[in-house]
Design a protein around this motif. Structure first.
Motif, PDB file in Angstrom:
ATOM      1  N   ILE A 196      34.420  43.330 -13.000  1.00  0.00           N
ATOM      2  CA  ILE A 196      34.283  42.901 -14.391  1.00  0.00           C
ATOM      3  C   ILE A 196      34.029  41.400 -14.406  1.00  0.00           C
ATOM      4  O   ILE A 196      34.769  40.631 -13.777  1.00  0.00           O
ATOM      5  CB  ILE A 196      35.543  43.232 -15.218  1.00  0.00           C
ATOM      6  CG1 ILE A 196      35.772  44.749 -15.266  1.00  0.00           C
ATOM      7  CG2 ILE A 196      35.412  42.665 -16.631  1.00  0.00           C
ATOM      8  CD1 ILE A 196      37.065  45.141 -15.954  1.00  0.00           C
ATOM      9  N   VAL A 197      32.975  41.009 -15.107  1.00  0.00           N
ATOM     10  CA  VAL A 197      32.702  39.590 -15.310  1.00  0.00           C
ATOM     11  C   VAL A 197      32.776  39.345 -16.814  1.00  0.00           C
ATOM     12  O   VAL A 197      31.875  39.730 -17.564  1.00  0.00           O
ATOM     13  CB  VAL A 197      31.317  39.178 -14.770  1.00  0.00           C
ATOM     14  CG1 VAL A 197      31.137  37.670 -14.916  1.00  0.00           C
ATOM     15  CG2 VAL A 197      31.164  39.586 -13.314  1.00  0.00           C
ATOM     16  N   PRO A 198      33.868  38.737 -17.286  1.00  0.00           N
ATOM     17  CA  PRO A 198      34.050  38.581 -18.737  1.00  0.00           C
ATOM     18  C   PRO A 198      33.092  37.569 -19.344  1.00  0.00           C
ATOM     19  O   PRO A 198      32.577  36.677 -18.660  1.00  0.00           O
ATOM     20  CB  PRO A 198      35.506  38.114 -18.860  1.00  0.00           C
ATOM     21  CG  PRO A 198      35.849  37.540 -17.536  1.00  0.00           C
ATOM     22  CD  PRO A 198      35.019  38.268 -16.522  1.00  0.00           C
ATOM     23  N   GLU A 258      26.612  38.641  -8.589  1.00  0.00           N
ATOM     24  CA  GLU A 258      26.544  38.064  -7.238  1.00  0.00           C
ATOM     25  C   GLU A 258      27.207  36.690  -7.193  1.00  0.00           C
ATOM     26  O   GLU A 258      27.985  36.380  -6.274  1.00  0.00           O
ATOM     27  CB  GLU A 258      25.079  37.968  -6.810  1.00  0.00           C
ATOM     28  CG  GLU A 258      24.880  37.505  -5.388  1.00  0.00           C
ATOM     29  CD  GLU A 258      23.422  37.518  -4.966  1.00  0.00           C
ATOM     30  OE1 GLU A 258      23.038  36.652  -4.167  1.00  0.00           O
ATOM     31  OE2 GLU A 258      22.670  38.395  -5.444  1.00  0.00           O
ATOM     32  N   LEU A 259      26.939  35.866  -8.191  1.00  0.00           N
ATOM     33  CA  LEU A 259      27.542  34.537  -8.245  1.00  0.00           C
ATOM     34  C   LEU A 259      29.043  34.617  -8.496  1.00  0.00           C
ATOM     35  O   LEU A 259      29.819  33.835  -7.934  1.00  0.00           O
ATOM     36  CB  LEU A 259      26.871  33.711  -9.345  1.00  0.00           C
ATOM     37  CG  LEU A 259      25.445  33.250  -9.063  1.00  0.00           C
ATOM     38  CD1 LEU A 259      24.805  32.703 -10.332  1.00  0.00           C
ATOM     39  CD2 LEU A 259      25.431  32.193  -7.966  1.00  0.00           C
ATOM     40  N   LYS A 288      31.997  33.055  -6.113  1.00  0.00           N
ATOM     41  CA  LYS A 288      32.925  32.036  -6.606  1.00  0.00           C
ATOM     42  C   LYS A 288      34.323  32.583  -6.868  1.00  0.00           C
ATOM     43  O   LYS A 288      35.202  31.830  -7.352  1.00  0.00           O
ATOM     44  CB  LYS A 288      32.358  31.416  -7.890  1.00  0.00           C
ATOM     45  CG  LYS A 288      31.059  30.656  -7.663  1.00  0.00           C
ATOM     46  CD  LYS A 288      30.603  29.942  -8.928  1.00  0.00           C
ATOM     47  CE  LYS A 288      29.345  29.128  -8.672  1.00  0.00           C
ATOM     48  NZ  LYS A 288      28.931  28.338  -9.859  1.00  0.00           N
ATOM     49  N   GLY A 289      34.540  33.854  -6.592  1.00  0.00           N
ATOM     50  CA  GLY A 289      35.860  34.446  -6.798  1.00  0.00           C
ATOM     51  C   GLY A 289      36.239  34.616  -8.250  1.00  0.00           C
ATOM     52  O   GLY A 289      37.434  34.661  -8.594  1.00  0.00           O
ATOM     53  N   LEU A 290      35.250  34.750  -9.130  1.00  0.00           N
ATOM     54  CA  LEU A 290      35.511  34.875 -10.567  1.00  0.00           C
ATOM     55  C   LEU A 290      35.395  36.310 -11.075  1.00  0.00           C
ATOM     56  O   LEU A 290      35.707  36.575 -12.236  1.00  0.00           O
ATOM     57  CB  LEU A 290      34.552  33.980 -11.349  1.00  0.00           C
ATOM     58  CG  LEU A 290      34.688  32.475 -11.094  1.00  0.00           C
ATOM     59  CD1 LEU A 290      33.594  31.705 -11.820  1.00  0.00           C
ATOM     60  CD2 LEU A 290      36.061  31.992 -11.523  1.00  0.00           C
ATOM     61  N   ALA A 291      34.961  37.236 -10.231  1.00  0.00           N
ATOM     62  CA  ALA A 291      34.839  38.634 -10.641  1.00  0.00           C
ATOM     63  C   ALA A 291      36.210  39.310 -10.565  1.00  0.00           C
ATOM     64  O   ALA A 291      36.973  39.105  -9.612  1.00  0.00           O
ATOM     65  CB  ALA A 291      33.843  39.374  -9.758  1.00  0.00           C
TER      66      ALA A 291
END
Length: 321
Positions: A3-5, A308-309, A313-316
């Protein structure tokens, strides 16, 4: 599933990354490597909202999925929310399992702006100096910034039904160090490139208000019945689009084709220009027009780049779905 908010999107995607993703998708569509699914877009009969689904499959990019969302015209005034709301869902094309859910609001704005800027890159005159904007809503600033990346513009001019909202365009022009002028629609004859980004159901820009050599990007018509420009303008122009079938059903070309002023066979894919299988602009007096209907593959490509980004960056956020 990842999940990418929505709150993380601005930290993960740039205009250039959106441009690159959309340009690659247009090329893949023209070569037959990617295709869109039929669009579902319906009036809900609730809150005057339009809601629908856009999806597709890019074989080369291994991208499969859909965007769900639409337009709630009272969101801003009633709730302080933007009127366009959407979410992108990506699936593993090998297994069908859900891969990611991505906030789609900023992505939609960026990919829409990227599509018009791709058309400017490949179809506008190299010496274009005056950029005209029709519409000053939420999307207009994204459109203007993306367009300014593509040519060495010297001036921005703008028109909007409510002139008070033109201050947002003036602010973006000032941000870029460019002069800005509010004009009448007849004043659009000064523009070398025109972007229309409205939710109009009636023609705004007439054929006689556009000068020879202009490139027009029509970006607001994405539903049956919507219309931003005079069909006679399409008859004067060489017409390009993201997807021909969608252009004649829900895009600006729907009106020109029904009225018989252009034929579906005379509409060209922008991807063919990118691939070099269509020459694009032929001379400096030719009027070119991009009918940007907004295809699902654009959303999927930009969302895939964001995922992918986000992973890098450990944000997913990973969930067991």
């Amino acid at each position: 599933m990842l999940i990418v908010p929505e709150s993380e999107i601005a930290n993960l995607i740039t205009r250039q990354a959106a441009f690159d993703a959309v340009e690659a998708v247009f090329a893949a569509m023209a070569s037959g490597e990617a295709y869109n699914f039929p669009v579902v877009r319906e009036a809900l009969g609730h809150e005057d909202a339009l809601y629908g689904f856009k999806g597709g499959f890019d074989r080369g990019g291994a991208t499969l999925g859909l965007k769900a969302g639409g337009y709630w015209p009272h969101n801003l005034e009633k709730r302080g929310l933007i009127n366009h709301q959407s979410t992108v869902f990506l699936f593993d094309p090998d297994t069908g399992k859900p891969r990611a859910m991505v906030g789609g609001n900023l992505l939609t704005a960026l990919r829409t702006a990227a599509a018009s800027s791709v058309s400017i890159r490949h179809l506008a005159r190299a010496d274009a100096k005056v950029l005209g904007m029709i519409g000053a809503g939420h999307q207009a600033g994204f459109q203007l910034r993306a367009a300014l990346d593509q040519r060495d513009f010297a001036k921005v001019i703008g028109w909007n039904r409510d002139p008070a909202k033109l201050s947002s365009l003036a602010a973006v022009a000032a941000e870029a160090g460019l002069p800005y002028e509010a004009v009448t629609l007849d004043g659009m004859a000064e523009a070398d490139v025109i972007i229309s980004i409205t939710s109009s159901f009636d023609a705004i820009l007439m054929a006689g208000q556009v000068s020879l050599g202009t490139h027009i990007a029509c970006m607001g018509t994405d539903t049956a019945g919507k219309q931003e420009v005079d069909p006679a303008l399409l008859a004067r122009a060489t017409v390009f689009t993201d997807e021909v079938a969608q252009a004649v059903s829900i895009g600006e070309a729907q009106h020109a084709v029904v009225q018989g002023v252009i034929a579906e066979a005379g509409i060209h894919q922008l991807g063919a220009v990118i691939n070099g299988t269509h020459p694009g602009r032929q001379d400096d007096k030719e009027i070119t027009l991009f009918d940007g209907t907004g295809v699902g593959l654009q959303d999927l490509a930009v969302a895939a780049a964001v995922v992918e980004l986000a992973v890098e960056k450990g944000l997913a956020i990973e969930v067991d779905f």
